[in-house]
Design an enzyme around this catalytic site. Structure first.
Site, PDB file in Angstrom:
ATOM      1  N   CYS A 111       0.813  -1.220   0.000  1.00 30.85           N
ATOM      2  CA  CYS A 111       0.000   0.000   0.000  1.00 30.85           C
ATOM      3  C   CYS A 111       0.848   1.273   0.000  1.00 30.85           C
ATOM      4  O   CYS A 111       0.325   2.356  -0.234  1.00 30.85           O
ATOM      5  CB  CYS A 111      -0.953   0.006   1.182  1.00 30.85           C
ATOM      6  N   HIS A 262      -3.197   7.078   2.522  1.00 37.17           N
ATOM      7  CA  HIS A 262      -3.633   5.779   2.010  1.00 37.17           C
ATOM      8  C   HIS A 262      -5.013   5.473   2.601  1.00 37.17           C
ATOM      9  O   HIS A 262      -5.237   5.632   3.805  1.00 37.17           O
ATOM     10  CB  HIS A 262      -2.627   4.701   2.396  1.00 37.17           C
ATOM     11  N   ASN A 292     -10.128  -0.235  -0.043  1.00 36.68           N
ATOM     12  CA  ASN A 292      -8.668  -0.108   0.015  1.00 36.68           C
ATOM     13  C   ASN A 292      -8.081  -0.651  -1.296  1.00 36.68           C
ATOM     14  O   ASN A 292      -8.166  -1.844  -1.559  1.00 36.68           O
ATOM     15  CB  ASN A 292      -8.160  -0.909   1.231  1.00 36.68           C
TER      16      ASN A 292
HETATM   17  N1  COA Z   1     -18.792  -8.900   8.648  1.00 39.30           N
HETATM   18  C1  COA Z   1     -19.292  -9.259   9.847  1.00 39.30           C
HETATM   19  N2  COA Z   1     -18.522  -9.692  10.860  1.00 39.30           N
HETATM   20  C2  COA Z   1     -17.190  -9.768  10.636  1.00 39.30           C
HETATM   21  C3  COA Z   1     -16.619  -9.420   9.408  1.00 39.30           C
HETATM   22  C4  COA Z   1     -17.481  -8.982   8.380  1.00 39.30           C
HETATM   23  N3  COA Z   1     -17.025  -8.610   7.174  1.00 39.30           N
HETATM   24  N4  COA Z   1     -15.293  -9.583   9.488  1.00 39.30           N
HETATM   25  C5  COA Z   1     -15.024 -10.026  10.726  1.00 39.30           C
HETATM   26  N5  COA Z   1     -16.177 -10.147  11.417  1.00 39.30           N
HETATM   27  C6  COA Z   1     -16.347 -10.582  12.795  1.00 39.30           C
HETATM   28  C7  COA Z   1     -15.234 -11.504  13.249  1.00 39.30           C
HETATM   29  O1  COA Z   1     -15.541 -12.828  12.905  1.00 39.30           O
HETATM   30  C8  COA Z   1     -15.225 -11.276  14.724  1.00 39.30           C
HETATM   31  O2  COA Z   1     -16.293 -11.999  15.280  1.00 39.30           O
HETATM   32  P1  COA Z   1     -16.124 -12.744  16.698  1.00 39.30           P
HETATM   33  O3  COA Z   1     -15.853 -11.642  17.687  1.00 39.30           O
HETATM   34  O4  COA Z   1     -17.443 -13.413  16.886  1.00 39.30           O
HETATM   35  O5  COA Z   1     -14.964 -13.654  16.529  1.00 39.30           O
HETATM   36  C9  COA Z   1     -15.582  -9.806  14.856  1.00 39.30           C
HETATM   37  O6  COA Z   1     -16.246  -9.437  13.636  1.00 39.30           O
HETATM   38  C10 COA Z   1     -14.367  -8.939  15.015  1.00 39.30           C
HETATM   39  O7  COA Z   1     -14.872  -7.667  15.176  1.00 39.30           O
HETATM   40  P2  COA Z   1     -14.003  -6.524  15.764  1.00 39.30           P
HETATM   41  O8  COA Z   1     -13.200  -6.980  16.953  1.00 39.30           O
HETATM   42  O9  COA Z   1     -14.911  -5.363  15.978  1.00 39.30           O
HETATM   43  O10 COA Z   1     -12.997  -6.239  14.604  1.00 39.30           O
HETATM   44  P3  COA Z   1     -12.063  -5.013  14.538  1.00 39.30           P
HETATM   45  O11 COA Z   1     -12.566  -3.890  15.370  1.00 39.30           O
HETATM   46  O12 COA Z   1     -10.663  -5.454  14.758  1.00 39.30           O
HETATM   47  O13 COA Z   1     -12.221  -4.568  13.040  1.00 39.30           O
HETATM   48  C11 COA Z   1     -10.971  -4.510  11.028  1.00 39.30           C
HETATM   49  C12 COA Z   1     -11.695  -5.380  12.035  1.00 39.30           C
HETATM   50  C13 COA Z   1     -10.363  -5.384   9.981  1.00 39.30           C
HETATM   51  C14 COA Z   1     -11.996  -3.586  10.380  1.00 39.30           C
HETATM   52  C15 COA Z   1      -9.881  -3.668  11.748  1.00 39.30           C
HETATM   53  O14 COA Z   1      -9.061  -4.504  12.516  1.00 39.30           O
HETATM   54  C16 COA Z   1      -9.035  -2.903  10.788  1.00 39.30           C
HETATM   55  O15 COA Z   1      -9.501  -2.053  10.078  1.00 39.30           O
HETATM   56  N6  COA Z   1      -7.730  -3.148  10.762  1.00 39.30           N
HETATM   57  C17 COA Z   1      -6.818  -2.541   9.821  1.00 39.30           C
HETATM   58  C18 COA Z   1      -6.862  -3.324   8.549  1.00 39.30           C
HETATM   59  C19 COA Z   1      -6.308  -2.573   7.386  1.00 39.30           C
HETATM   60  O16 COA Z   1      -6.602  -1.433   7.184  1.00 39.30           O
HETATM   61  N7  COA Z   1      -5.485  -3.263   6.591  1.00 39.30           N
HETATM   62  C20 COA Z   1      -4.906  -2.753   5.423  1.00 39.30           C
HETATM   63  C21 COA Z   1      -3.791  -1.850   5.756  1.00 39.30           C
HETATM   64  S1  COA Z   1      -2.927  -1.379   4.330  1.00 39.30           S
END
Ligand code: COA
Length: 335
Positions: A111, A262, A292
């Protein structure tokens, strides 16, 4: 030597997939995706290849600058999703544009790929090796997504963005052909870094060995991510990188008109704004409609801003990319 962006372009695939569309094929919802990321839809490539998207973006950047493809000395594509291992996406773009005088190569910095490519072009241009560079970020990420892994596939999209960058010698006849010369200093400062020790928090394994020694070859690999670790990396590294690049440029947060980050996650952008003590309105957003798009996200957003007339001569802008590697890079430019 002054190095400036003199044209921008972008290409997004024809097909748009909304969060509701995804909810039809996996256990997710618009509410979950939008509330955690800000993403509402993304463009996914169907027939479009990485090289096609990149060359369309490049064509628009050349058109914006009013420069012919034969004037391009180098083409650098930031990408992790080229159509071929070889030829590079940049060589394919060269062919599609007929940019016969250009040297062409790709950069893999995920990225941060466009920013790494921009910094590389800057080094060539500032030292007088070349005058005109096409710098691109182009990704077909949907082909490396595990479409059964809802925690990653909903985040990403496809597309390409381009910037045409040119070096002007101050006071030269060549420079004086441009009436805006002398009124802008172009690219002012860069800062970049890598942390390979944390690389596995966001990874996608390459082709595996299938020689006669291997018993079970051809294990497919897709993007795998520890979302929370990536989030922590982004919200700490990006503000620190921006502070460093501003210090190098000798200006402060308050001098910046826009922070072109980004586009990974709205919450990351909001957190960076808060940590920099900058108004969040100075952080334009395209992830709502693009998702993204890795290396393409910064140049696509820059092109959207340019075409909306948001960028005025003399405006100081920060651009910052971060992601797999782990990698990050920031630049300050005077438009
Ligand atoms: N829809 C519904 N539920 C989902 C899901 C989706 N698309 N993806 C994951 N879940 C569930 C998981 O299974 C988990 O469930 P569980 O608690 O029953 O196991 C739960 O949602 C996790 O939720 P949460 O803890 O709120 O996730 P989060 O706050 O960590 O958010 C991201 C997840 C990915 C949005 C967040 O970690 C993030 O944005 N990280 C950075 C990623 C990024 O930008 N990467 C690229 C960088 S270049």
């Amino acid at each position: 030597m002054i190095t400036r962006i003199i044209g921008t372009g972008s290409y997004l695939p024809e097909h748009i997939i909304t969060n509701d569309d995804l909810a039809q094929i996996m256990d997710t919802s618009d509410e979950w995706i939008a509330s955690r990321t800000g993403i509402r839809k993304r463009h996914l490539a169907k027939e479009e290849t990485t090289a096609f998207m990149a060359s369309e973006a490049a064509r628009k950047a050349l058109e914006d600058a009013g420069i012919g493809a034969d004037k391009v000395d180098m083409i650098i594509v930031g990408t992790i999703t080229g159509d071929y291992i070889t030829p590079s996406a940049a060589c394919q773009v060269q062919d599609k544009l007929g940019a016969v005088n250009a040297v062409a190569f790709d950069i893999n910095a995920a990225c941060a790929g466009f920013m790494y490519a921009l910094h590389t072009a800057y080094a060539y241009l500032q030292t007088g090796i070349y005058k005109t560079a096409l710098v691109l970020g182009a990704e077909n990420l949907s082909k490396i997504m595990d479409w059964t892994d809802r925690s990653t596939c909903v985040l990403f999209g496809d597309g390409a963005g381009a910037a045409l960058v040119q070096a002007f010698e101050e006071g030269s006849q060549w420079a004086s052909e441009d009436e805006t010369m002398g009124k802008t200093r172009g690219l002012l400062a860069f800062e970049q870094g890598s942390d390979g020790a944390k690389g596995m928090v966001l990874n996608c394994r390459g082709r595996q060995n299938n020689n006669p020694l291997i018993e079970n070859p051809f294990v497919p690999s897709y993007v795998s991510m520890d979302g929370q670790e990536v989030y922590k990396f982004a919200v700490s590294t990006v503000p620190a990188s921006i502070h460093r690049v501003l210090e190098k440029a000798g200006i402060g947060v308050e001098d910046i008109k826009y922070f072109v980050l980004h586009q990974a996650n709205l919450r990351i952008i909001q957190s960076v704004a808060k940590r920099l003590k900058a108004d969040v309105d100075k952080f334009p957003v395209s992830l709502d409609h693009c998702g993204n798009i890795s290396a393409a996200s910064v140049p696509v957003l820059l092109d959207e801003m340019n075409r909306k007339g948001m960028l005025k001569q003399g405006d100081k802008i920060v651009m910052s990319g971060f992601g797999g590697g782990l990698t990050w890079a920031s630049a300050v430019i005077e438009w």
